[in-house]
Design a protein around this motif. Structure first.
Motif, short mmCIF file in Angstrom:
data_model
loop_
_atom_site.label_atom_id
_atom_site.label_comp_id
_atom_site.label_asym_id
_atom_site.label_seq_id
_atom_site.Cartn_x
_atom_site.Cartn_y
_atom_site.Cartn_z
N ARG A 3 21.58 14.10 35.73
CA ARG A 3 21.81 14.93 34.55
C ARG A 3 20.49 15.35 33.91
N ARG A 10 16.97 23.28 34.04
CA ARG A 10 17.43 24.50 33.33
C ARG A 10 16.46 24.86 32.21
N THR A 13 13.72 26.72 34.01
CA THR A 13 14.05 28.11 34.39
C THR A 13 14.12 29.01 33.14
N THR A 14 14.58 28.44 32.01
CA THR A 14 14.62 29.21 30.76
C THR A 14 13.19 29.55 30.32
N ALA A 17 11.97 32.35 32.33
CA ALA A 17 12.56 33.63 31.88
C ALA A 17 11.84 34.14 30.63
N ILE A 18 11.56 33.22 29.69
CA ILE A 18 10.86 33.61 28.45
C ILE A 18 9.45 34.09 28.79
N LEU A 20 8.44 35.48 31.54
CA LEU A 20 8.52 36.82 32.13
C LEU A 20 8.69 37.88 31.05
N ALA A 21 9.52 37.57 30.03
CA ALA A 21 9.73 38.52 28.93
C ALA A 21 8.42 38.74 28.17
N LEU A 22 7.69 37.64 27.93
CA LEU A 22 6.42 37.74 27.20
C LEU A 22 5.39 38.53 28.01
N TRP A 183 15.05 20.15 40.19
CA TRP A 183 16.44 20.63 40.11
C TRP A 183 16.75 21.60 41.26
N GLU B 28 19.23 31.81 31.36
CA GLU B 28 17.92 32.41 31.61
C GLU B 28 17.94 33.90 31.23
N PHE B 32 15.76 35.59 28.29
CA PHE B 32 14.88 36.73 28.60
C PHE B 32 15.13 37.86 27.59
N LEU B 36 12.62 39.33 24.74
CA LEU B 36 12.23 40.74 24.84
C LEU B 36 12.67 41.51 23.59
#
Lengths: 194, 274
Positions: A3, A10, A13-14, A17-18, A20-22, A183, B28, B32, B36
């Protein structure tokens, strides 16, 4: 244990994702709001106002590049230079070397940064962390020698301070990858077994 | 049963709910778009209208611009989790399986809501506050109270929508209608604020906005800080609520949200027969 691997994975991975946005935000090109270039000499004790902006905000960046022959001090002051109307000469900026001396002696908290340049180039950019009035001034501190100045100043507007956002993305992405790897390995093993 | 014994089934339900609500790569994707949207819609120039002059008002204006971009993503996420997620669990009989756990019904609903709304809220606030720190620490941190009030006022209406959706989903035992009602309610508030604006301007009375502020206190906060920027005086709404009035509207709206959630808890615990 499994767990915790999932939760951390996770989270990782979050974080990716953040990041990549930045990174995407930092890659969006800036808009040039204003730019000025010029050159000239400054007499001993003289000042020149290169740039003055009301309400400079954290989405704006002042970029300055100067080449100096002689010795000059560059000041970025938290100050709004008022314009005064003169019927003969039009609008003139109401700021002189006496005002600068007064700030240097009594109101040093108005100095955002200062830098002395002697026979060389100097480049700097500044992004405020709040809304403020900013004025860029060069001053010839010499008592007897003239100095020659070649300058270029521009005001860029962006979604976010690029360097800051990029640095966070560069740190967050590897941390995310490290957290996500166990994971992802687990998932890969489970799929292989099934 | 010991406390530890009660805690484990709760964590089981919570873990299962989070697993269902945030299947890879939903979490995710939303993270994102939150990040953004937060930066793309952040604006400091909206804080520079003639009416907005104080640092506190600038802090409100900047925070509000950040929220406006990501709020729709937050609403979509809770619409998906509450209506679609819980509705699916009710339809497929997963909730019935949870009822066999040694856990009170209110514990099951708490676990479901913590996953559906709590995790989404945590993600939303985490990204937003980090963005505020990156962009303007010297604007935000000296006025933390204003920033918190802005978030509280802005999140009240989405939470009201989610409470209504939850009630509908529990009553109808399917999420489809709840989802549609949630979307309609979100659009309806925008229409209602447009109508309220014209009514307030034409009658020179803020009554329409005062009524709307009971369910969406963001309007009270907006007018507390000078109203809409960049519009002519002809269209100005004669309303400047004080800070205590704004707090009162925020408190009232959360009172309504809390009562609807309590109603949902009572229905889930006592009336829901599966």
């Amino acid at each position: 244990m499994k767990r915790w691997t999932t939760i951390l994975g996770r989270g990782g991975t979050t974080l990716i994702a953040i990041s990549l946005a930045l990174l995407l935000v930092s890659l969006i090109p800036t808009i040039q709001m204003f730019s000025t270039e010029g050159s000239g000499s400054l007499s001993p004790g003289g000042i020149r106002i290169l740039f003055s902006q009301q309400n400079l905000n954290p989405q704006q960046e002042v970029q300055i590049a100067v080449t100096v022959e002689g010795k000059l001090t560059v000041y970025l002051l938290e100050l709004n230079i008022e314009l005064e109307f003169n019927p003969e000469t039009g609008f003139v900026q109401r700021f002189n070397s006496t005002d600068l001396q007064q700030i240097l002696q009594e109101n040093r908290d108005l100095i955002i940064w200062e830098h002395e340049v002697e026979n060389g180039d100097y480049k700097r950019s500044y992004t405020p962390t709040r809304i403020l009035n900013a004025t860029l001034i060069v001053y010839n501190p010499s008592d007897s020698e003239n100095a020659y100045l070649d300058h270029s100043v521009s005001l860029q507007s962006s979604l976010a301070p690029g360097d800051k956002v990029r640095t966070i993305a560069y740190w967050a992405a590897p941390i995310g990858v490290i957290l996500a790897i166990p994971w992802l390995v687990n998932i890969w093993k489970e799929r292989k077994q099934s | 049963m010991t406390n530890m014994g009660k805690g484990k089934p709760f964590l089981e339900v919570l873990a299962s709910a989070i697993h269902e609500d945030f299947r890879f790569p939903f979490l995710e994707l939303f993270a994102f778009f939150y990040a953004l949207g937060t930066f793309v819609f952040a604006s400091f120039t909206v804080g520079l209208s003639s009416q907005i002059t104080t640092n506190e008002a600038i802090a409100y204006s900047v925070t509000n611009s950040l929220i406006s971009g990501s709020l729709i993503v937050f609403i979509l996420l809770i619409l998906k989790n509450v209506a679609y997620g819980l509705g699916n669990d009710l339809e497929k009989g997963i909730i019935q399986t949870y009822f066999s756990y040694p856990l009170r019904r209110r514990g099951i609903l708490t676990a479901k809501l913590l996953s559906a709304i709590g995790v989404s809220l945590l993600l939303f606030l985490g990204i937003q506050i980090s963005a505020l720190y990156i962009l303007a620490p010297d604007i935000v941190f000296p006025h933390l109270g204003t920033v918190i009030l802005t978030y509280a006022a802005s999140l009240s209406y989405p939470l009201l929508i989610s409470a209504i959706m939850l009630l509908l989903t529990l009553k109808l035992r399917r999420g489809g209608i709840g989802l549609v009602v949630g979307i309609v309610l979100y659009v309806a508030m925008n229409i209602a604020s447009g109508i309220a604006f014209f009514v307030a301007v034409s009658t020179k009375s803020p009554l329409a906005f005062q009524i709307l502020s009971v369910i969406s206190p963001t309007y009270a906060l907006q007018y507390h800080y000078g109203g809409l920027s960049g519009i002519s005086d002809i269209f100005s709404v004669p309303w400047i609520p004080t800070l205590s009035e704004t707090l009162l509207y925020t408190g009232a709206s959360y009172g309504i949200v809390a009562s609807l959630f309590i109603l949902a808890y009572v229905y889930f615990s006592r009336r829901l027969n599966l």
